[in-house]
Design an enzyme around this catalytic site. Structure first.
Site, PDB file in Angstrom:
ATOM      1  N   ASN A   1      44.291  70.362  53.450  1.00  0.00           N
ATOM      2  CA  ASN A   1      43.305  70.011  54.468  1.00  0.00           C
ATOM      3  C   ASN A   1      41.959  70.520  53.955  1.00  0.00           C
ATOM      4  OD1 ASN A   1      41.710  69.769  56.717  1.00  0.00           O
ATOM      5  ND2 ASN A   1      43.125  70.801  58.117  1.00  0.00           N
TER       6      ASN A   1
ATOM      7  N   ARG B   1      45.202  65.727  54.883  1.00  0.00           N
ATOM      8  CA  ARG B   1      44.598  65.389  56.171  1.00  0.00           C
ATOM      9  C   ARG B   1      43.303  64.637  55.888  1.00  0.00           C
ATOM     10  NH1 ARG B   1      43.148  69.405  61.169  1.00  0.00           N
ATOM     11  NH2 ARG B   1      42.496  67.753  62.577  1.00  0.00           N
TER      12      ARG B   1
ATOM     13  N   HIS C   1      41.994  64.203  66.267  1.00  0.00           N
ATOM     14  CA  HIS C   1      43.085  65.175  66.513  1.00  0.00           C
ATOM     15  C   HIS C   1      44.446  64.482  66.600  1.00  0.00           C
ATOM     16  CE1 HIS C   1      40.044  68.211  68.335  1.00  0.00           C
ATOM     17  NE2 HIS C   1      40.356  68.583  67.123  1.00  0.00           N
TER      18      HIS C   1
ATOM     19  N   ARG D   1      30.033  72.069  69.067  1.00  0.00           N
ATOM     20  CA  ARG D   1      29.711  70.657  69.311  1.00  0.00           C
ATOM     21  C   ARG D   1      29.467  70.425  70.797  1.00  0.00           C
ATOM     22  NH1 ARG D   1      34.722  68.038  66.300  1.00  0.00           N
ATOM     23  NH2 ARG D   1      35.152  70.054  65.356  1.00  0.00           N
TER      24      ARG D   1
ATOM     25  N   GLU E   1      49.904  70.709  62.845  1.00  0.00           N
ATOM     26  CA  GLU E   1      49.429  69.526  62.118  1.00  0.00           C
ATOM     27  C   GLU E   1      49.980  69.499  60.692  1.00  0.00           C
ATOM     28  OE1 GLU E   1      45.786  71.060  63.468  1.00  0.00           O
ATOM     29  OE2 GLU E   1      45.058  69.131  64.186  1.00  0.00           O
TER      30      GLU E   1
END
Ligand code: ADP
Length: 392
Positions: free
Chosen positions: A9, A87, A175, A235, A373
């Site tokens: 990732n 990813r 996600h 964010r 993940e």
């Protein structure tokens, strides 16, 4: 022979790695290369949490990856790397599943970089580095957008002229690897809920929610970018687009400055003026830290309601992500005002971080499921080389 798959990732200055055996859910080793560059550091751990010695050139992602692999080989001299799973934030409008990367796929994924300029180039650099380091080992791209490609048109579009939709200005949602994992866990452990209407709240440094019906994503709080919806660590979450016009017109801000504002200076950090980290805010006891948490909780409540409307009701709410899995206070406060949709938590179970935290008589189940993940990526990598039938 230690047959294994690697997951990668690659972020802007970090690289997360995990080495999985050819079967099973537990990794042999995990690692994080942080501050990739002149001050890069690499931490590798084996399955028992012991530190694996690691050193090497950490100035680039390729160097960090090679350092991690060299350490794995020292630990497992007979290591046979079967596939590498990556990813990748954006798979575009049509990719609803992982894909084995070849030149044509790589070129196509590069075309999507303008849709995710802060992430896609780093993800693809990670793939390129892995191809150079391990020619002949299959590289499998797993997309954050893929799980959401089942959205109906009304949850896939904005009310903008059609030409923009056609060129890819859509509500992709992100996600997806996390939601895929949670949907799979629900199907395995609570099939009656998995067949129903589920809102999953992935609340981490990045935060979003997803409405899932019978295992398929119906709507997401994130849209064209990973900015929309809930406020996050730094964010903004949803803002009126008129604010952006004001910033451009009246304050002369450039696209780069606005991007910096929305991605790096807003959210919990912007509102609190203190930190992007929920733990710090919970401990802070300042009025602005409290207001930042209030806003986060309020937007979460609002979006659970919105997604329940999109699903036509709700059978379960699932929390995951660093905040969702750990903050008893945030979970309790979000659920506090959702009694009207049958949500009622058992405070002892919530305090104990139980898997099911709803009260026995509640109409709607509330669960806490740690997300994974990396495992979704490892499963996709295994499936791509025919080790299992599982796919991410
Ligand atoms: P990322 O999106 O970067 O993967 P994580 O899922 O690790 O982020 O979530 C990080 C967030 O989780 C931070 O805001 C952190 O403060 C929060 N968090 C982690 N543990 C706790 C805790 N025990 N209580 C409250 N918040 C927590």
């Amino acid at each position: 022979m230690t047959r294994a798959v690697l997951t990668l990732n690659a972020g802007s200055s970090s690289l997360k790695v995990a080495l999985f055996p050819e079967a099973g859910d537990l990794p042999l080793a995990t690692g994080l290369a942080d501050k990739v560059g002149p001050d890069g550091v690499l931490h590798l751990k084996d399955a028992a949490g012991g530190t694996i010695a690691a050193a090497g050139d950490l100035t680039t992602h390729a160097g960090a990856m090679e350092a991690a692999i060299a350490s794995f080989r020292a630990q497992w001299p007979d290591l046979d790397l079967l596939a590498i799973g990556h990813r990748v934030v954006h798979g575009g409008a049509d990719r609803a599943a992982p894909v084995t990367v070849d030149d044509a796929v790589l070129t196509d994924l590069e075309r999507l970089a303008p849709f995710a300029p802060l992430h896609q180039p780093h993800n693809l650099a990670g793939i390129r580095a892995a191809i150079d380091a391990f020619p002949g080992v299959p590289q499998v791209a797993c997309f954050d957008t893929a799980f959401h490609r089942s959205h109906p048109f009304v949850n896939d579009t904005f009310a903008l002229p059609r030409a923009l939709y056609d060129e890819g200005v859509r509500r992709y949602g992100f996600h997806g690897l996390s939601y895929d994992y949670i949907a799979g866990e629900l199907a395995r452990t609570a099939p009656h809920l998995a067949e129903g209407r589920v809102v999953v709240a992935h609340l981490g440094n990045g935060a979003s929610m997803c409405g899932i019906q019978n295992g398929r994503s119906v709507a997401s709080t994130m849209g064209f970018s990973a900015l929309d919806g809930l406020p996050m660590g730094t964010r903004s979450g949803q803002v009126d687009p008129g604010v952006l016009l004001y910033l451009m017109d009246q304050k002369g801000m450039s696209a780069g400055q606005i991007s910096d504002l929305l991605y790096k200076q807003s959210g919990l950090l912007g509102l609190s003026g203190l930190s992007n980290d929920m733990r710090t805010l919970e401990a802070a006891n300042t009025p602005h830290a409290a207001e930042a948490i209030d806003y986060f909780v309020f937007r979460c409540q609002r979006e659970v309601g919105a997604l329940a409307a999109a699903l036509g009701g709700i059978d379960a709410l699932v929390f995951c992500g660093g905040i969702g899995e750990n903050s008893r206070q945030v979970r309790a406060r979000i659920c506090e005002r959702l009694g009207w949709m049958g949500i009622e938590i058992d405070h002892a179970k919530n305090a104990g971080n139980d898997r099911v935290i709803s009260s026995d008589l509640a109409r709607t189940s509330v669960l806490v499921i740690p997300t994974n993940e990396e495992l979704v990526i490892a499963r996709a990598a295994r499936a791509a080389v025919g080790l299992t039938k599982e796919a991410a």
